[in-house]
Design an enzyme around this catalytic site. Structure first.
Site, mmCIF file in Angstrom:
data_model
loop_
_atom_site.group_PDB
_atom_site.id
_atom_site.type_symbol
_atom_site.label_atom_id
_atom_site.label_comp_id
_atom_site.label_asym_id
_atom_site.label_seq_id
_atom_site.Cartn_x
_atom_site.Cartn_y
_atom_site.Cartn_z
ATOM 1 N N ASP A 47 35.356 68.321 28.060
ATOM 2 C CA ASP A 47 34.513 69.064 27.108
ATOM 3 C C ASP A 47 33.502 69.923 27.850
ATOM 4 O O ASP A 47 32.876 69.473 28.805
ATOM 5 C CB ASP A 47 33.714 68.096 26.230
ATOM 6 C CG ASP A 47 34.558 67.508 25.108
ATOM 7 O OD1 ASP A 47 35.796 67.675 25.119
ATOM 8 O OD2 ASP A 47 33.958 66.867 24.225
ATOM 9 N N ASP A 71 43.028 65.554 19.225
ATOM 10 C CA ASP A 71 42.313 65.014 20.382
ATOM 11 C C ASP A 71 43.122 63.871 21.020
ATOM 12 O O ASP A 71 44.226 63.536 20.558
ATOM 13 C CB ASP A 71 40.929 64.526 19.900
ATOM 14 C CG ASP A 71 39.823 64.825 20.904
ATOM 15 O OD1 ASP A 71 40.121 64.992 22.092
ATOM 16 O OD2 ASP A 71 38.643 64.864 20.486
#
Ligand SMILES: *[C@@H]1O[C@H](CO)[C@@H](O)[C@H](O)[C@H]1NC(C)=O
Ligand SMILES: *[C@@H]1O[C@H](CO)[C@@H](O)[C@H](O)[C@H]1NC(C)=O
Ligand SMILES: *[C@@H]1O[C@H](CO)[C@@H](O)[C@H](O)[C@H]1NC(C)=O
Length: 386
Positions: free
Chosen positions: A202, A147
């Site tokens: 996301d 990430d």
């Protein structure tokens, strides 16, 4: 082989030369990830039960392979800098979990972050890439998602390259999934560093998020190919925020776009309709086509609401999604020019959701009365050369 087929094969070969050379990602990855449904509420029991369920409910047979733990599994580092799993949630440790998942014929994925802290404020890999990669390899990890939280002004190309090289140095083939949410145009530089790269924020379990992530793929479709894939984020199929009609559309379009097929629902308790979407072999075959050519939007009508998405397949046939993104039922007509086929070519049309042959057509195919937000997914092929 006609000229355009040759060109597609040539482009796929070039894509491979320009891809990360770890032998993985030859087709888009398939699996499950804990984040969309469970977020931080994870533990080794959940991972074990999910993996076992996948072996029994048809997911493994359909091609789903990776069982991926997302954020929140790690808590600290020991005095040597070795990352430690949460002893309450993962008391047996990650190596034991990997052994169990491997014993089922599945693979285990893990999560980290390129910054100092993960998005949930767990230890990130910044400055610890080599030791983390070694630790993962020693545990038997098969997949790493990295990430982009707490990275401040760091250079993503440099940072992700450090982890890519660290993973390579372990000697264990580990699928490398980059996740900088598309903010640094990873499609321009990630193909030589990772096997997939997130292209969007996301995904959320709602229509607007699905449409936004979908449309963002159109200008970058050419970046995907054998060895490395654009990643518009995981599936929401089965999570309840959209209708099954909308989930069929996400699954159809993600398959057409060579997107990773990473389920994000609770696979321990999955209803038959959800399972039927996730395990449709004819749709999955489009996603896993060895040519690896990402499908894209080829034409739209009715102010952009009626969309025709298409891609060529390795056997010369075409995959098509006729997507009604409008709130009203509609007809959509597919023309052979939409799919790089001359008119007066006899094509047999198969519906991949009803899994039935519709008939043979020679210039166009009209799908009538497509419900709001629904998709018709087709495979068109000919026995003669065209
Ligand atoms: C490491 O990189 C080299 C050179 O690109 C490649 O040949 C090798 O297969 C890679 N090894 C692993 C484990 O990824
Ligand atoms: C493990 O996580 C699942 C999913 O959040 C939860 O239902 C279950 O109670 C947890 N089990 C343990 C032993 O903590
Ligand atoms: C859907 O139908 C309604 C009612 O006929 C109409 O007002 C609206 O403009 C239509 N929307 C689209 C996108 O076609």
């Amino acid at each position: 082989m006609k000229l355009y087929t040759c060109v597609f094969v040539l482009l796929s070969t070039l894509a491979l030369i320009n891809a990360l050379d770890n032998g993985l990602g030859l087709t888009p990855q398939m699996g499950w990830n804990s984040w969309n449904y469970f977020a931080c509420d994870i533990n080794e029991t959940l991972i074990r039960e999910t993996a076992l369920a996948m072996t029994k409910n048809g997911m493994q047979d359909a091609g789903y392979e990776y069982v991926n733990i997302d954020d929140c599994w790690a808590v600290s580092r020991d005095s040597n800098g070795v990352i430690q799993a949460d002893p309450n949630a993962f008391p047996s440790g990650i190596a034991a979990l990997a052994d169990y998942v491997h014993s089922l014929g599945l693979k285990l994925g893990i999560y980290t972050d390129a910054g100092i802290l993960t998005c949930q404020k767990r230890p990130g890999s910044y400055g610890y890439e080599a030791i983390d990669a070694k630790t993962y390899a020693s545990w038997g990890i098969d997949y790493v998602k990295e990430d982009w939280c707490s990275t401040f002004l760091d250079n993503p190309v440099q940072r992700y390259t450090i982890m890519s090289e660290a993973l390579n140095a372990t000697g264990r083939p580990i699928f490398f999934s980059l996740c900088d949410w598309g903010v640094d145009n990873p499609w321009n530089w990630a193909p030589t560093i990772g096997n997939s790269w997130r292209t969007t924020p996301d995904i959320k379990d709602n229509w607007n998020s699905f449409i936004s992530n979908l449309m963002a793929q159109v200008p970058i479709a050419g970046a995907s190919g054998v060895g490395g894939w654009n990643d518009p984020d995981m599936l929401e199929v089965g999570n309840g925020g959209m209708t099954n009609t909308e989930y069929v559309s996400q699954f159809s379009l993600w398959s057409l776009m060579s997107a990773p097929l990473i389920a994000g629902n609770d696979l321990r308790n999955v209803d038959p309709d959800t399972l039927a979407i996730l395990t449709n072999q004819e749709v999955i075959a489009i996603n896993q086509d060895p040519m690896g050519k990402q499908g894209t939007l080829v034409r739209s009508t009715n102010d952009g609401y009626n969309q025709i998405w298409a891609r060529p397949l390795s056997d010369g046939s075409r995959a098509v999604v006729l997507f009604n993104s409008s709130p009203n039922a509609t007809n959509i007509e597919l023309l052979w020019s939409d799919i790089w086929v001359p008119i007066n070519t006899q094509l047999s049309v198969r519906d991949l959701w009803s899994q039935s042959d519709i008939g043979v057509f020679s210039t166009s195919y009209l799908a009538e009365n497509i419900a709001p937000h629904a998709s018709v997914m087709l495979r068109l092929s000919t026995s003669s050369k065209y």
